[in-house]
Design a protein around this motif. Structure first.
Motif, short mmCIF file in Angstrom:
data_model
loop_
_atom_site.label_atom_id
_atom_site.label_comp_id
_atom_site.label_asym_id
_atom_site.label_seq_id
_atom_site.Cartn_x
_atom_site.Cartn_y
_atom_site.Cartn_z
N MET A 1 39.27 -3.55 70.73
CA MET A 1 40.20 -3.18 69.66
C MET A 1 39.56 -3.47 68.31
N GLY A 2 39.75 -2.59 67.35
CA GLY A 2 39.25 -2.82 66.02
C GLY A 2 40.32 -3.43 65.14
N THR A 3 40.05 -4.59 64.59
CA THR A 3 41.05 -5.23 63.73
C THR A 3 40.95 -4.64 62.34
N ARG A 4 42.11 -4.26 61.75
CA ARG A 4 42.05 -3.60 60.46
C ARG A 4 43.28 -3.97 59.66
N LEU A 5 43.09 -4.47 58.45
CA LEU A 5 44.19 -4.70 57.51
C LEU A 5 43.79 -4.06 56.19
N PHE A 6 44.14 -2.80 56.02
CA PHE A 6 43.76 -2.04 54.83
C PHE A 6 45.03 -1.76 54.05
N PHE A 7 45.02 -1.99 52.75
CA PHE A 7 46.28 -1.82 52.03
C PHE A 7 46.05 -1.45 50.57
N ASN A 8 47.09 -0.92 50.00
CA ASN A 8 47.18 -0.75 48.56
C ASN A 8 48.40 -1.52 48.10
N VAL A 9 48.39 -2.08 46.90
CA VAL A 9 49.50 -2.92 46.43
C VAL A 9 50.24 -2.19 45.31
N ASP A 63 40.79 -5.30 48.40
CA ASP A 63 40.50 -5.64 47.01
C ASP A 63 41.25 -6.86 46.53
N GLU A 64 42.20 -7.37 47.31
CA GLU A 64 42.94 -8.54 46.91
C GLU A 64 42.94 -9.59 48.02
N THR A 65 43.33 -10.80 47.68
CA THR A 65 43.43 -11.87 48.66
C THR A 65 44.85 -11.91 49.19
N ILE A 66 44.99 -11.89 50.53
CA ILE A 66 46.29 -11.78 51.16
C ILE A 66 46.49 -12.96 52.09
N SER A 180 27.80 2.06 45.85
CA SER A 180 28.67 2.21 44.68
C SER A 180 29.92 1.38 44.91
N ILE A 181 30.46 0.83 43.83
CA ILE A 181 31.69 0.05 43.92
C ILE A 181 32.80 0.89 43.30
N GLU A 182 33.72 1.33 44.14
CA GLU A 182 34.81 2.19 43.70
C GLU A 182 36.13 1.62 44.22
N LEU A 183 37.11 1.51 43.34
CA LEU A 183 38.38 0.87 43.67
C LEU A 183 38.15 -0.48 44.31
N SER A 184 37.14 -1.20 43.78
CA SER A 184 36.81 -2.57 44.18
C SER A 184 36.23 -2.68 45.58
N LYS A 185 35.70 -1.58 46.12
CA LYS A 185 35.15 -1.60 47.47
C LYS A 185 33.77 -0.94 47.48
N PRO A 186 32.88 -1.38 48.41
CA PRO A 186 31.51 -0.85 48.43
C PRO A 186 31.36 0.37 49.34
N TYR A 187 30.58 1.35 48.87
CA TYR A 187 30.33 2.57 49.63
C TYR A 187 28.84 2.86 49.68
N VAL A 278 38.82 7.06 48.05
CA VAL A 278 37.97 7.55 46.97
C VAL A 278 37.47 8.94 47.34
N ARG A 279 37.02 9.62 46.34
CA ARG A 279 36.55 10.99 46.54
C ARG A 279 35.35 11.04 47.48
N ASP A 280 35.38 11.94 48.42
CA ASP A 280 34.28 12.23 49.36
C ASP A 280 34.10 11.20 50.46
N ARG A 281 34.92 10.16 50.50
CA ARG A 281 34.79 9.21 51.61
C ARG A 281 35.31 9.83 52.90
N ILE A 282 34.55 9.67 53.98
CA ILE A 282 34.99 10.24 55.26
C ILE A 282 35.00 9.21 56.38
N GLY A 283 34.86 7.92 56.06
CA GLY A 283 34.91 6.93 57.13
C GLY A 283 34.46 5.56 56.70
N SER A 284 34.11 4.71 57.69
CA SER A 284 33.75 3.32 57.45
C SER A 284 32.61 2.90 58.37
N ILE A 285 31.81 1.96 57.87
CA ILE A 285 30.80 1.27 58.68
C ILE A 285 31.36 -0.11 58.98
N GLY A 286 31.50 -0.47 60.26
CA GLY A 286 32.13 -1.72 60.63
C GLY A 286 31.18 -2.75 61.19
#
Length: 438
Positions: A1-9, A63-66, A180-187, A278-286
């Protein structure tokens, strides 16, 4: 299982504007080293919050501490205001609190004006799926000002005060990948091949995702789910469960490093509808990719540095049983132990009588089945969610760690698994064979 906690505030009630200064080194310190626990490709670090030591998931994808669990520990928070959380998952947003002016600290490294978002909701607490208490998640605020090196081999992160002093070493020993750092995240840009179709892919570098890759089919016509795939439960986000498909893709390339036939997850559109991408993002490296390196994330320098570790050539595996297992509390277990006190007694033949044996009671973990993939070997044998594990391959369940159980269930095709469980007060025994669906 992939653990994921992705959010916008989204703030519901705003009472003040915070100008956090961020983490700073204490005088004279050039670097700090923090040991971590590496579980299911995730990095768990100790963080002192307002004087209380807690465990946090390190996650470059937030991007934030939860804070979502306190495990009966008392931590004081001030300057509270209501907020709403929305993110991965199919459910509606949930409410929480924002607290300003908190002190977060490591040895020699501290932020005295830190914002924390608090969601004390048991449904969001993924400690059970990891097997140890995890109280929250920390991301951008730890990475933003200083380079952070994650050594998966030594299980240590190192935060450097002066990036320039380290760059000579990194340029010689590591491969530099622009980010690149976009919306406080690395791509980072990478190359993905599905079937015979290669294409360039902009992917989030996601330390907090345990899978190798996530690819979003709705974001690009290039992302075509391979014909040989299966439906799976991928994890849980702030807005509910995340479902999708898993499949092997032909190739993945990052910074000149080539991976053949990695396993990618393809979240469904219902689970990703709330993500602000963000623009043109199509996934994640985990983490299943990242753990094969020592990784330096240098946000300020716009670079990631990679150095191969001893895990680089590990095969890409997945849980072939179809079981998701969680830590379900503790229970008292009686064990027989040999007395530490030697005896001077002898039998009638003059032979020394061995040490006496005593009983002791210890708290041991309990594991239960949280999810069973339909059509999987475990499902077909009759295992169901809610079953409590008693023995696994004739060994008491409490003698395993959760990591050891997960390693066993993805070890090798054809391996027989014998599982004794308790269901409604009765013991049931199931036998199944691990079988690959890819």
């Amino acid at each position: 299982m992939g653990t994921r906690l992705f959010f916008n505030v989204f703030l519901v009630l705003v009472s003040a504007v915070c100008h956090a200064q961020g983490f700073r080194f204490e005088s004279g310190r050039q670097k700090i080293v923090v040991p971590f626990q590496h579980i299911n490709n995730l990095v768990i670090i100790p963080v002192e919050v307002n004087g209380v030591m807690l465990n946090f998931l390190l996650d470059s994808g937030v991007d934030e501490t939860i804070l979502f669990s306190l495990d009966e520990r008392e931590v004081s928070f001030d300057n509270l205001e209501k907020v709403r959380f929305r993110g991965l998952g199919s459910a509606e947003p949930i409410e929480g609190l924002r607290s300003g002016g908190n002190t977060l600290a490591f040895d020699g490294f501290k932020d005295a004006d830190h914002d924390i978002y608090i969601v004390l909701d048991q449904d969001l607490n993924f400690s059970g799926s990891i097997g140890i208490p995890v109280n929250g998640v920390i991301g951008y605020n730890l990475f933003r000002n200083f380079p952070v090196e994650i050594s998966y081999a030594s299980k240590k992160i190192t935060i450097y005060r002066d990036a320039e002093r380290q760059k000579k070493k990194w340029k010689k020993q590591y491969t530099r990948v622009p980010i690149s750092i976009e919306l406080s995240k690395p791509y980072a840009m990478s190359s993905v091949t599905i079937g015979n179709h290669p294409f360039e892919a902009k992917l989030l570098i996601d330390v907090g995702n345990s899978d190798a890759l996530w690819l979003f089919a709705e974001r690009s016509e290039d992302v075509r789910i391979p014909q040989r795939n299966f439906v799976d439960y991928l994890g849980r986000g702030f807005s509910g469960e995340i479902h999708g498909r898993r499949a092997r893709i032909t190739e993945f390339r990052l910074g000149g490093y080539d991976f053949r036939y990695p396993i990618a997850a393809f979240p469904d559109t219902l689970s990703t509808r709330n993500i602000q991408m963000v623009r043109d993002r199509i996934g994640s490296i985990g983490g299943e990719i990242l753990r094969r390196f020592s990784v330096v994330l240098d946000y300020a320098g716009g670079a990631m540095y990679l150095k191969k570790s001893g895990f680089f050539d590990d095969p890409f595996q997945y849980n072939m049983s179809g079981l998701d297992i969680q830590h379900a509390g503790m229970t008292w277990v009686k064990e027989t132990v040999e007395s530490a006190q030697p005896t001077n007694l002898h039998d009638v033949n003059g032979d020394k009588i061995p040490n006496t044996f005593t009983f002791r009671f210890e708290l041991k973990p309990v594991y239960s089945i949280s999810n069973v993939r339909e059509g999987s070997p475990a499902y077909e044998s009759g295992v169901r969610p809610g079953d409590v594990i008693r023995t696994l391959n004739n060994r008491s369940g409490y003698r395993y760690t959760l990591q050891q159980i997960n390693n066993l269930l993805k070890s090798e095709e054809g391996r027989e698994i014998k599982l004794a469980v308790e269901r409604n007060g009765q013991e049931k025994i199931f036998v199944f064979t691990l079988k690959s669906m890819l």
